[in-house]
Design a protein around this motif. Sequence first.
Motif, PDB file in Angstrom:
ATOM      1  N   THR A  77       8.147 -65.343 101.823  1.00  0.00           N
ATOM      2  CA  THR A  77       9.300 -64.761 101.139  1.00  0.00           C
ATOM      3  C   THR A  77       9.350 -65.298  99.705  1.00  0.00           C
ATOM      4  N   CYS A  78       9.826 -64.459  98.830  1.00  0.00           N
ATOM      5  CA  CYS A  78       9.839 -64.780  97.404  1.00  0.00           C
ATOM      6  C   CYS A  78      11.264 -64.624  96.880  1.00  0.00           C
ATOM      7  N   THR A  79      11.712 -65.563  96.070  1.00  0.00           N
ATOM      8  CA  THR A  79      13.018 -65.447  95.430  1.00  0.00           C
ATOM      9  C   THR A  79      12.825 -65.496  93.929  1.00  0.00           C
ATOM     10  N   PRO A  86      11.289 -58.860  97.902  1.00  0.00           N
ATOM     11  CA  PRO A  86      10.022 -58.671  98.623  1.00  0.00           C
ATOM     12  C   PRO A  86       8.857 -58.642  97.623  1.00  0.00           C
ATOM     13  N   ASN A  89       8.161 -55.400  95.882  1.00  0.00           N
ATOM     14  CA  ASN A  89       9.070 -54.953  94.833  1.00  0.00           C
ATOM     15  C   ASN A  89       9.113 -55.896  93.637  1.00  0.00           C
ATOM     16  N   HIS A 118      -0.205 -65.127  98.561  1.00  0.00           N
ATOM     17  CA  HIS A 118       1.161 -65.013  98.042  1.00  0.00           C
ATOM     18  C   HIS A 118       1.175 -65.377  96.565  1.00  0.00           C
TER      19      HIS A 118
END
Length: 142
Positions: A77-79, A86, A89, A118
């Motif tokens: 997961t990416c913030t 996501p 996106n 990732h």
Amino acid sequence: MARTFRRPRAAHPISELNVTNLIDLAFTLLIIFMIATPLIQSEQTVPVNLPVESKSEQSRPDKDTRFETITIKADGTCTLAGRVVPLANLRKTLATYAAEPKPPVFRIRMDQKATAQHFISVMDALKQNGLSKVTFDTQTGS
């Protein structure tokens, strides 16, 4: 005969210091710091185990530089700036930063257990938007 009933005024120094304004200033600063401190620490709320590097001399960034944080967790997961984005996106989201006249410098915080794919996906999204100013957050080893 005219008589004056005025008392002679003695010029004496004021022995009391008015600290009301200083107390008001102190409380105002306290409130500002109480509000600002959680905002400064907000990027550190995503817990990740940063990779370890040897200790080295670091240069100070320019004071006008704006930073945005991209955090890659171990599960992929990416913030971005505290919002979960996501990886599919991420390129569209970074396009808004690329359209700015002076885009920010992106701080990459990656968990040490995250995969290279990732990392490559995030770097590819940055490269596709022409965002080349990147720093990496690490922790120093002993």
